[in-house]
Design a protein around this motif. Structure first.
Motif, PDB file in Angstrom:
ATOM      1  N   GLY A 196       0.832  -1.198   0.000  1.00 42.52           N
ATOM      2  CA  GLY A 196       0.000   0.000   0.000  1.00 42.52           C
ATOM      3  C   GLY A 196       0.861   1.240   0.000  1.00 42.52           C
ATOM      4  N   GLY A 197       0.209   2.397  -0.113  1.00 42.48           N
ATOM      5  CA  GLY A 197       0.946   3.646  -0.186  1.00 42.48           C
ATOM      6  C   GLY A 197       1.744   3.957   1.062  1.00 42.48           C
ATOM      7  N   LEU A 198       1.167   3.686   2.237  1.00 37.67           N
ATOM      8  CA  LEU A 198       1.867   3.933   3.493  1.00 37.67           C
ATOM      9  C   LEU A 198       3.113   3.065   3.590  1.00 37.67           C
ATOM     10  CD1 LEU A 198       1.675   5.444   6.235  1.00 37.67           C
ATOM     11  CD2 LEU A 198       0.385   3.485   7.105  1.00 37.67           C
ATOM     12  N   GLU A 199       2.956   1.786   3.247  1.00 36.91           N
ATOM     13  CA  GLU A 199       4.078   0.853   3.302  1.00 36.91           C
ATOM     14  C   GLU A 199       5.178   1.255   2.320  1.00 36.91           C
ATOM     15  OE1 GLU A 199       0.261  -1.643   3.848  1.00 36.91           O
ATOM     16  OE2 GLU A 199       0.860   0.300   3.036  1.00 36.91           O
ATOM     17  N   ASP A 200       4.782   1.660   1.107  1.00 37.14           N
ATOM     18  CA  ASP A 200       5.753   2.083   0.093  1.00 37.14           C
ATOM     19  C   ASP A 200       6.513   3.316   0.545  1.00 37.14           C
ATOM     20  OD1 ASP A 200       5.017   0.015  -1.540  1.00 37.14           O
ATOM     21  OD2 ASP A 200       3.813   1.244  -2.917  1.00 37.14           O
ATOM     22  N   PHE A 201       5.797   4.254   1.161  1.00 39.81           N
ATOM     23  CA  PHE A 201       6.438   5.478   1.622  1.00 39.81           C
ATOM     24  C   PHE A 201       7.531   5.173   2.639  1.00 39.81           C
ATOM     25  CE2 PHE A 201       7.025   8.768   4.748  1.00 39.81           C
ATOM     26  CZ  PHE A 201       7.180   9.922   3.989  1.00 39.81           C
ATOM     27  N   VAL A 202       7.192   4.387   3.654  1.00 41.86           N
ATOM     28  CA  VAL A 202       8.165   4.085   4.708  1.00 41.86           C
ATOM     29  C   VAL A 202       9.351   3.316   4.130  1.00 41.86           C
ATOM     30  CG1 VAL A 202       8.539   2.922   6.902  1.00 41.86           C
ATOM     31  CG2 VAL A 202       6.407   4.148   6.497  1.00 41.86           C
ATOM     32  N   ALA A 203       9.086   2.346   3.258  1.00 43.82           N
ATOM     33  CA  ALA A 203      10.173   1.570   2.658  1.00 43.82           C
ATOM     34  C   ALA A 203      11.103   2.457   1.849  1.00 43.82           C
ATOM     35  CB  ALA A 203       9.598   0.458   1.786  1.00 43.82           C
ATOM     36  N   SER A 204      10.538   3.394   1.099  1.00 44.21           N
ATOM     37  CA  SER A 204      11.364   4.273   0.267  1.00 44.21           C
ATOM     38  C   SER A 204      12.198   5.233   1.114  1.00 44.21           C
ATOM     39  CB  SER A 204      10.474   5.067  -0.696  1.00 44.21           C
ATOM     40  OG  SER A 204       9.844   4.213  -1.621  1.00 44.21           O
ATOM     41  N   LEU A 205      11.603   5.758   2.185  1.00 41.67           N
ATOM     42  CA  LEU A 205      12.351   6.655   3.067  1.00 41.67           C
ATOM     43  C   LEU A 205      13.462   5.902   3.785  1.00 41.67           C
ATOM     44  CD1 LEU A 205      12.719   9.419   4.362  1.00 41.67           C
ATOM     45  CD2 LEU A 205      10.937   8.807   6.026  1.00 41.67           C
ATOM     46  N   PRO A 213       5.444  11.591  28.808  1.00 43.86           N
ATOM     47  CA  PRO A 213       6.139  11.915  30.064  1.00 43.86           C
ATOM     48  C   PRO A 213       6.846  10.717  30.684  1.00 43.86           C
ATOM     49  CG  PRO A 213       3.922  12.860  30.035  1.00 43.86           C
ATOM     50  CD  PRO A 213       4.003  11.918  28.886  1.00 43.86           C
ATOM     51  N   PHE A 214       6.463   9.511  30.270  1.00 45.75           N
ATOM     52  CA  PHE A 214       7.055   8.307  30.844  1.00 45.75           C
ATOM     53  C   PHE A 214       8.184   7.746  29.974  1.00 45.75           C
ATOM     54  CE2 PHE A 214       2.596   8.640  32.074  1.00 45.75           C
ATOM     55  CZ  PHE A 214       2.733   8.714  33.457  1.00 45.75           C
ATOM     56  N   HIS A 215       7.972   7.657  28.648  1.00 48.62           N
ATOM     57  CA  HIS A 215       9.054   7.113  27.807  1.00 48.62           C
ATOM     58  C   HIS A 215      10.082   8.178  27.433  1.00 48.62           C
ATOM     59  CE1 HIS A 215       7.457   8.899  24.087  1.00 48.62           C
ATOM     60  NE2 HIS A 215       6.278   8.321  24.287  1.00 48.62           N
ATOM     61  N   ARG A 216       9.690   9.458  27.421  1.00 46.97           N
ATOM     62  CA  ARG A 216      10.602  10.593  27.247  1.00 46.97           C
ATOM     63  C   ARG A 216      11.399  10.514  25.930  1.00 46.97           C
ATOM     64  NH1 ARG A 216      10.989  13.508  31.844  1.00 46.97           N
ATOM     65  NH2 ARG A 216      12.984  14.406  31.245  1.00 46.97           N
ATOM     66  N   LYS A 217      10.818   9.962  24.891  1.00 48.95           N
ATOM     67  CA  LYS A 217      11.470   9.903  23.593  1.00 48.95           C
ATOM     68  C   LYS A 217      11.006  11.063  22.714  1.00 48.95           C
ATOM     69  CE  LYS A 217      13.462   5.969  24.506  1.00 48.95           C
ATOM     70  NZ  LYS A 217      14.936   5.892  24.730  1.00 48.95           N
ATOM     71  N   PRO A 218      11.914  11.732  22.009  1.00 44.42           N
ATOM     72  CA  PRO A 218      11.481  12.762  21.056  1.00 44.42           C
ATOM     73  C   PRO A 218      10.598  12.132  19.979  1.00 44.42           C
ATOM     74  CG  PRO A 218      13.859  12.867  21.434  1.00 44.42           C
ATOM     75  CD  PRO A 218      13.386  11.587  22.051  1.00 44.42           C
ATOM     76  N   LEU A 219       9.486  12.795  19.660  1.00 43.03           N
ATOM     77  CA  LEU A 219       8.525  12.265  18.705  1.00 43.03           C
ATOM     78  C   LEU A 219       8.339  13.226  17.525  1.00 43.03           C
ATOM     79  CD1 LEU A 219       5.671  11.263  21.209  1.00 43.03           C
ATOM     80  CD2 LEU A 219       7.351   9.701  20.185  1.00 43.03           C
ATOM     81  N   VAL A 220       8.279  12.660  16.325  1.00 38.52           N
ATOM     82  CA  VAL A 220       7.822  13.387  15.138  1.00 38.52           C
ATOM     83  C   VAL A 220       6.826  12.468  14.428  1.00 38.52           C
ATOM     84  CG1 VAL A 220       9.928  14.752  14.855  1.00 38.52           C
ATOM     85  CG2 VAL A 220       9.709  12.540  13.674  1.00 38.52           C
ATOM     86  N   ALA A 221       6.042  13.040  13.539  1.00 37.31           N
ATOM     87  CA  ALA A 221       5.056  12.227  12.829  1.00 37.31           C
ATOM     88  C   ALA A 221       4.872  12.751  11.406  1.00 37.31           C
ATOM     89  CB  ALA A 221       3.715  12.242  13.559  1.00 37.31           C
ATOM     90  N   THR A 222       4.446  11.843  10.540  1.00 40.30           N
ATOM     91  CA  THR A 222       3.976  12.210   9.209  1.00 40.30           C
ATOM     92  C   THR A 222       2.485  11.913   9.152  1.00 40.30           C
ATOM     93  OG1 THR A 222       6.111  11.741   8.184  1.00 40.30           O
ATOM     94  CG2 THR A 222       4.193  11.797   6.730  1.00 40.30           C
ATOM     95  N   THR A 223       1.703  12.846   8.619  1.00 37.31           N
ATOM     96  CA  THR A 223       0.249  12.773   8.740  1.00 37.31           C
ATOM     97  C   THR A 223      -0.396  11.744   7.809  1.00 37.31           C
ATOM     98  OG1 THR A 223       0.075  14.599   7.152  1.00 37.31           O
ATOM     99  CG2 THR A 223       0.076  15.146   9.516  1.00 37.31           C
ATOM    100  N   HIS A 224       0.087  11.592   6.581  1.00 39.62           N
ATOM    101  CA  HIS A 224      -0.454  10.621   5.618  1.00 39.62           C
ATOM    102  C   HIS A 224      -1.973  10.715   5.475  1.00 39.62           C
ATOM    103  CE1 HIS A 224       3.398   8.608   5.129  1.00 39.62           C
ATOM    104  NE2 HIS A 224       3.517   8.543   6.450  1.00 39.62           N
ATOM    105  N   GLY A 225      -2.491  11.933   5.472  1.00 43.09           N
ATOM    106  CA  GLY A 225      -3.924  12.105   5.281  1.00 43.09           C
ATOM    107  C   GLY A 225      -4.749  12.015   6.546  1.00 43.09           C
ATOM    108  N   GLY A 226      -4.112  11.835   7.696  1.00 42.03           N
ATOM    109  CA  GLY A 226      -4.873  11.689   8.931  1.00 42.03           C
ATOM    110  C   GLY A 226      -5.765  10.468   8.859  1.00 42.03           C
ATOM    111  N   PHE A 227      -7.015  10.618   9.264  1.00 41.42           N
ATOM    112  CA  PHE A 227      -7.966   9.503   9.144  1.00 41.42           C
ATOM    113  C   PHE A 227      -9.207   9.959   8.384  1.00 41.42           C
ATOM    114  CE2 PHE A 227      -7.877  11.111  13.612  1.00 41.42           C
ATOM    115  CZ  PHE A 227      -9.008  11.917  13.569  1.00 41.42           C
ATOM    116  N   PHE A 228      -9.003  10.874   7.424  1.00 48.44           N
ATOM    117  CA  PHE A 228     -10.128  11.411   6.667  1.00 48.44           C
ATOM    118  C   PHE A 228     -10.200  10.825   5.260  1.00 48.44           C
ATOM    119  CE2 PHE A 228      -9.346  14.525   9.956  1.00 48.44           C
ATOM    120  CZ  PHE A 228     -10.629  14.855  10.379  1.00 48.44           C
ATOM    121  N   HIS A 229      -9.878   9.528   5.114  1.00 45.69           N
ATOM    122  CA  HIS A 229      -9.832   8.911   3.792  1.00 45.69           C
ATOM    123  C   HIS A 229     -11.207   8.589   3.227  1.00 45.69           C
ATOM    124  CE1 HIS A 229      -5.773   8.319   5.358  1.00 45.69           C
ATOM    125  NE2 HIS A 229      -5.398   8.319   4.112  1.00 45.69           N
ATOM    126  N   SER A 230     -12.240   8.732   4.005  1.00 43.41           N
ATOM    127  CA  SER A 230     -13.587   8.503   3.503  1.00 43.41           C
ATOM    128  C   SER A 230     -14.541   9.371   4.308  1.00 43.41           C
ATOM    129  CB  SER A 230     -13.986   7.029   3.645  1.00 43.41           C
ATOM    130  OG  SER A 230     -14.210   6.700   4.998  1.00 43.41           O
TER     131      SER A 230
END
Length: 402
Positions: free
Chosen positions: A43-52, A135-152
Motif C-alpha cells: 500500500g501507499g503507506l508501506e511504500d512510503f516508509v520503505a522508500s524513506l 512523560p514516561f518514555h521521554r522519547k522525542p517524537l515526530v510524525a507524518t500525517t499521511h492524510g490523517g484519518f479522513f480517507h472517507s
C-alpha cells in the motif's frame, strides 16, 4: 506557523551525513519508524516508509521499523515473524487487538526503548498512545500525517470531534508534524500551527519512469488499493460510456484488496458488460507494472480523498496524462501543474468526455505532453524528500516540545 512550501526545489543531491560537520545530531541517531502496516503488506503507506528507510539505513547509526504482526487486508491473517530483516533493515512486529483502523499495540513502548528519535506514521493508536505516554518514555517524537484519518466520509462527524479533541491533545507531544500534502497542512495547521511542516511525498521515479505507451492509445490505467474512497465503480461507469462510443477503449485496474475484494471488482466489471475491456491486476511486481502501464496513455482516478496522490505522480513519471477527481489534494496539485484534467467522476458523462478530450490533446502533441508529465514528476524525486526529512529531524532534535 511555518509557511507552506509550494513545488519545492528537490533537485539538489543528498548530502552525506557521514561527511557532515562533527556535532550533527543525526550522525549517531538511532531512529525508529512506527507504522501500523509494513512489508509484506502492500500500500501507499508501506511504500512510503520503505522508500524513506532505503535512503536512511546507511546514513544513521541504526534504523528500525516497528509494526503490527499481521497483514490487515488481503492476507492470510497469520502472524508474521516477530523479528525480520527486510532490505537490510530490522523490522519488529508486535501483537495487536481491536480495529485495523486503530490497532491497540501495547508492546510499542518496549520496542522504542533504545530510540533516540521516534517517527510515527499516520494518525492512529500509535500516534495517540506514544503522545499520551510521552512523560514516561521521554522519547522525542515526530510524525507524518499521511492524510490523517479522513480517507472517507464514514463517521465524518465523529472523526471531526476526535480530531479537534484527542488528536489536538496528542499533537502537543510532537516536536514536528510533517504534512505530506497541502490539504493535510491546512487541516493540521488548525490544531497545531507551530508543529506543521509541508514535506510532500517522494516518488520512486525509476519504478515506472517513461513506461507509458510512446504512441497515443485508448488505454487507461488506474492504480490504488481497492478501498471505497478510490471509487473504482465510477471509473468503470465512465469506461462503459467510452466503450459504447468506441470499442477500442481499455482499462487496467491495479490494486490490492481492501474494502473491496478482487471478486467484488470482477463483479462490477461484469455487471457493466466490460469483460474483456477492463482487467484487474492484483499486486503486480514492478516488471509487470511497467508492462501494464506500457499499454496505456491516460491515468484516471475517481478517488474522493487522497492524502497526497502517490499513484498520480508515479503515473506522470511514466508519461501518462492524468484525468482525476477534484478532491482537495488533486485540486491543489492541478493548481501548481499544468496538463492535469479535473473531472467529476460522479458524473460518468463528464468523466468520459474529459478522458476523450485528454486523448485528443495527446494525439495532437504526444511527445510534448508525455515530456511535460514526466517533468512534473521529477520535482517529487525521493532524493530531495529524504534530505528534507533529515532537516526535519535536526530541527526536532534541536528543539523542545510544547
Amino acid at each position: 506557523m511555518s509557511a507552506p512550501v509550494s513545488a519545492p526545489d528537490r533537485s539538489a543531491p543528498n548530502r552525506s551525513l557521514t561527511e557532515a560537520a562533527t556535532g550533527d545530531p543525526l550522525d549517531r541517531l538511532r531512529l525508529v519508524h512506527v507504522v501500523r502496516q509494513y512489508k509484506p503488506s502492500v500500500g501507499g503507506l508501506e511504500d512510503f516508509v520503505a522508500s524513506l528507510v532505503a535512503r536512511q539505513k546507511d546514513r544513521f547509526a541504526r534504523v528500525t521499523i516497528v509494526t503490527c504482526d499481521r497483514v490487515f487486508r488481503g492476507g492470510t491473517r497469520e502472524r508474521l515473524p516477530a523479528r525480520e530483516v527486510i532490505d537490510g533493515v530490522e523490522v519488529i512486529r508486535l501483537p495487536w487487538h481491536g480495529s485495523t483502523r486503530y490497532p491497540v499495540t501495547p508492546g510499542v513502548f518496549r520496542a522504542i526503548a533504545e530510540a533516540d528519535l521516534v517517527h510515527v506514521h499516520a494518525i492512529d493508536f500509535f500516534f495517540d498512545a506514544l503522545a499520551l505516554a510521552a512523560p514516561f518514555h521521554r522519547k522525542p517524537l515526530v510524525a507524518t500525517t499521511h492524510g490523517g484519518f479522513f480517507h472517507s466520509g464514514t463517521a465524518g462527524g465523529l472523526k471531526t470531534v476526535w480530531f479537534n479533541t484527542l488528536t489536538r491533545l496528542s499533537a502537543t507531544a510532537y516536536r514536528g508534524l510533517a504534512c505530506c500534502s497541502q490539504s493535510d497542512y491546512d487541516r493540521f495547521a488548525a490544531i497545531a500551527p507551530s508543529k506543521v511542516r509541508l514535506i510532500e511525498n517522494g516518488v520512486d521515479l525509476a519504478k515506472l519512469g517513461d513506461a507509458g505507451s510512446k504512441a497515443p492509445v485508448k488505454g487507461i490505467v488506474t492504480i490504488g488499493r481497492l478501498s471505497h474512497n478510490k471509487r473504482i465503480d465510477r471509473v468503470l461507469d465512465a469506461l462503459a460510456l467510452l466503450c459504447r462510443r468506441d470499442p477500442d477503449w481499455r482499462l487496467d485496474i491495479v490494486g490490492t484488496p481492501f474494502d473491496w475484494s478482487a471478486a467484488d471488482v470482477e463483479t462490477m466489471i461484469a455487471e457493466r458488460g466490460l469483460t474483456g475491456k477492463a482487467q484487474l491486476h492484483v499486486g503486480p511486481d514492478d516488471t509487470a507494472m511497467r508492462e501494464i502501464v506500457g499499454r496505456s496513455s491516460l491515468f484516471a482516478s475517481a478517488s474522493v480523498y487522497e492524502g497526497f496522490g502517490l499513484a498520480l505522480i508515479e503515473a506522470m513519471s511514466a508519461g501518462l496524462v492524468p484525468v482525476i477527481e477534484p478532491n482537495s489534494a488533486f485540486i491543489a496539485f492541478a493548481q501548481r501543474h499544468a496538463g492535469i484534467t479535473l473531472a467529476d467522476f460522479a458524473n460518468a458523462e463528464q468523466a468520459a468526455e474529459a478522458l476523450e478530450a485528454a486523448h485528443a490533446r495527446l494525439a495532437a502533441a504526444p511527445q510534448a505532453l508525455r515530456q511535460d508529465a514526466m517533468a512534473v514528476a521529477r520535482i517529487y524525486s525521493w532524493d530531495g524528500t529524504a534530505e528534507r526529512y533529515a532537516d526535519f529531524y535536526r530541527e526536532a532534535l534541536g528543539g523542545a516540545t510544547g
